[in-house]
Design an enzyme around this catalytic site. Structure first.
Site, short mmCIF file in Angstrom:
data_model
loop_
_atom_site.label_atom_id
_atom_site.label_comp_id
_atom_site.label_asym_id
_atom_site.label_seq_id
_atom_site.Cartn_x
_atom_site.Cartn_y
_atom_site.Cartn_z
N GLU A 96 23.88 1.91 0.97
CA GLU A 96 24.51 1.33 -0.21
C GLU A 96 24.62 2.35 -1.34
O GLU A 96 25.64 2.41 -2.04
CB GLU A 96 23.69 0.12 -0.70
CG GLU A 96 23.56 -0.99 0.32
CD GLU A 96 22.30 -0.88 1.15
OE1 GLU A 96 21.68 -1.92 1.41
OE2 GLU A 96 21.94 0.26 1.55
N THR A 204 14.99 4.18 44.62
CA THR A 204 15.02 5.24 43.60
C THR A 204 14.72 6.62 44.18
O THR A 204 14.87 7.62 43.47
CB THR A 204 13.99 4.93 42.49
OG1 THR A 204 12.67 4.90 43.07
CG2 THR A 204 14.28 3.59 41.84
N ARG A 250 19.36 17.24 26.84
CA ARG A 250 20.06 18.49 27.13
C ARG A 250 21.55 18.30 27.35
O ARG A 250 22.32 19.26 27.26
CB ARG A 250 19.45 19.16 28.36
CG ARG A 250 17.97 19.47 28.23
CD ARG A 250 17.40 20.18 29.44
NE ARG A 250 17.54 19.41 30.66
CZ ARG A 250 16.72 18.41 31.01
NH1 ARG A 250 15.73 18.05 30.21
NH2 ARG A 250 16.91 17.76 32.15
#
Length: 421
Positions: A96, A204, A250
Site C-alpha cells: 500500500e 518413485t 538451480r
C-alpha cells in the site's frame, strides 16, 4: 492439457469431509473478518480487473517477501490506475505504501485494491492504515482478511474513519499466494508441501533405488520453482546417504536459496555432504552426539535435539520449531519411509505429484511407506486442486483431506524439546 483447478468428489464424499485437515483448522479463521466477507459477490468487472492486477503484483514477491505475506496493491481513481505497488522484502515498505508513493496526490479519492487487509500495527514498518487515511483514499477493497491477530482490524478502523470497505474479492487466489504465512500465524506451523515424482503406477524408483530420471526436464524445472518459493526444503538422512542432494534452486534465477533441513534421528549426517556447502543447514535429531554436532557446526549447520517417545524426531514439534523460526512454507523431497511418517503424523498439507507416462512394476519403490489397512475407511484421503501438463508429464496437486485411523495426527507439545546450538 491446461491447468485445471478441480475438487475431488470422491475425497469430499467418501468420508464426509468437505475440507482438508488444514482447512478445517484455520480456513474459517481466515474468512472471519471484522467486516462482512462477501466473497466475489457485489463487485463489477472493473473491481475484478483491478484485484487481478493486484494479485499479479503480489506474485512479484513470491521468492522474496517471506516471512511476510505476499501482497499487491492497485490504486484506481475515476477509472484510471494511478498507483501500483507490492511488498518485496521484510523491513521494506508494504504494498500500500509503495502504491501511494507512486500515486502521489492522485491517491486522494481513489479506491485501493489490496490482496490482504491493510495492517493496523507497528511491526518492522508503520501501519498501512495510517498511510491510507493520510492519503485520503475513499474506498478499500481487500481480498483476504489479515489472520495475524496483532496486525488485524485494519478494515474496521478504516470504516470507523469513514472509508468505504469491502472484503472477499478473489479471496481464494489471495489465500493460495499466502498459505504458508496464514498457516504459520494461525496454526503455529508452516504449510507443508510434499513433492514426489513417480511413474504412472506410482513408483518413485526402481527396486535397486535408481530414480534419475523418472520425469522429464520440464517437470524437474517446475519442481525447482516450488523450491524457490519455499522457505525450507526438508529431506531425510536416508535420501542424503543415497543421493547426496544439494537441495538448491538451480533451474531458475532466485535471490535466495531455501534452508536445507534434514531429519536425522541418530545424527549421522556426514559433514562432507553437498547440502552443507552453503554454510547453513538445520538438522533435527533425537539424541545428542557432541562430536557429530561439532563437526556439523564447523560446516555452518545447526543441530536441534527433538526426540519423541519412540526415540525418533518429533515431527509435529519440528513443524512448530520451524514456525518459530518464521518458516512459512516447507517443501519435502525425501523417500517413501519419511513420506509415510510425515503423512500419518498429520504433517503434510499438500501433495505435489509429477506423474510420468511410464510403468515400472510392482517391485519398484512406492510413494508412501504406510502400515497396512484392512478397510477403505482407514485410507488417507486427498482433495485434488489442480491437474496440469508439464512437458510429457502431469503435475497433480492435492490437499490432504483426512488422515483417519492408524494415520491420525497427534498434537505435539510446543515446549517439550531441547534446543542446543
Amino acid at each position: 492439457m491446461s491447468s485445471t483447478p478441480q475438487a475431488s468428489a470422491a475425497a469430499g464424499s467418501a468420508g464426509g469431509e468437505p475440507a482438508g485437515i488444514a482447512d478445517r483448522a484455520w480456513l474459517d479463521t481466515v474468512a472471519r473478518a471484522r467486516v462482512d466477507d462477501t466473497g466475489d459477490c457485489g463487485f463489477d468487472a472493473a473491481d475484478r480487473a483491478a484485484m487481478a492486477r493486484a494479485l499479479e503484483l503480489a506474485a512479484r514477491g513470491l521468492f522474496t517477501a517471506t516471512p511476510n505475506p505476499r501482497v499487491g496493491c492497485v490504486l484506481v481513481r475515476d477509472g484510471e490506475v494511478v498507483g501500483e505497488g507490492f511488498h518485496a522484502r521484510a523491513g521494506q515498505p508494504h504494498a500500500e505504501v509503495n502504491a501511494l508513493a507512486a500515486a502521489g496526490p492522485r491517491a486522494r479519492g481513489a479506491t485501493a485494491y489490496v490482496t490482504l487487509e491493510p495492517c493496523n500495527h507497528f511491526g518492522r514498518t508503520p501501519p498501512c492504515v495510517d498511510a491510507l487515511l493520510a492519503a485520503g483514499v475513499k474506498r478499500v477493497v481487500a481480498a483476504l482478511a489479515d489472520p495475524n491477530p496483532q496486525a488485524g482490524g485494519g478494515l474496521e478502523r478504516l470504516r470507523a474513519a469513514g472509508v468505504e470497505v469491502a472484503l472477499g474479492l478473489m479471496r481464494e487466489p489471495a489465500l493460495e499466494l499466502n498459505r504458508g504465512f496464514v498457516s504459520r500465524v494461525t496454526r503455529g506451523r508452516p504449510w507443508v508441501r510434499l513433492k514426489v515424482a513417480a511413474s504412472l503406477d506410482g513408483r518413485t524408483a526402481l527396486a535397486n533405488r535408481l530414480s534419475q530420471w523418472i520425469t522429464g526436464e520440464m517437470a524437474r524445472a517446475d519442481a525447482h520453482r516450488w523450491r524457490a518459493q519455499s522457505c525450507a526444503v526438508l529431506t531425510g538422512i536416508g535420501t542424503v546417504r543415497e543421493d547426496d542432494p544439494q537441495l538448491t534452486v538451480r533451474a531458475l534465477d532466485t535471490p535466495r536459496q531455501p534452508l536445507p533441513v534434514v531429519i536425522d534421528s541418530g545424527l549421522e549426517l556426514a559433514p562432507g555432504m553437498r547440502l552443507l556447502a552453503g554454510g547453513r543447514a538445520l538438522v533435527f535429531c533425537a539424541r545428542e552426539r557432541a562430536e557429530a554436532r561439532a563437526a556439523l557446526a564447523a560446516r555452518g549447520a545447526e543441530v536441534v535435539v527433538l526426540p519423541n517417545a519412540q526415540g525418533k524426531v518429533d515431527l509435529p514439534a519440528m513443524l512448530h520449531e520451524l514456525a518459530r523460526r518464521e518458516i512459512n512454507e516447507v517443501l519435502v523431497e525425501t523417500g517413501a519411509r519419511l513420506n509415510g511418517s510425515l503423512l500419518r503424523e498429520g504433517c503434510v498439507d499438500e501433495v505435489i505429484a509429477y506423474i510420468a507416462p511410464s510403468v515400472i512394476g510392482e517391485r519398484g519403490i512406492g510413494m508412501f511407506d504406510l502400515p497396512a489397512i484392512d478397510a477403505l475407511a482407514a485410507r488417507a484421503l486427498l482433495r485434488f486442486t489442480e491437474v496440469a501438463q508439464i512437458g510429457d508429464d502431469v503435475r497433480l496437486r492435492a490437499h490432504v483431506a483426512r488422515v483417519p485411523g492408524p494415520f491420525a495426527p497427534r498434537t505435539a507439545g510446543a515446549g517439550n524439546h531441547k534446543e542446543q546450538g
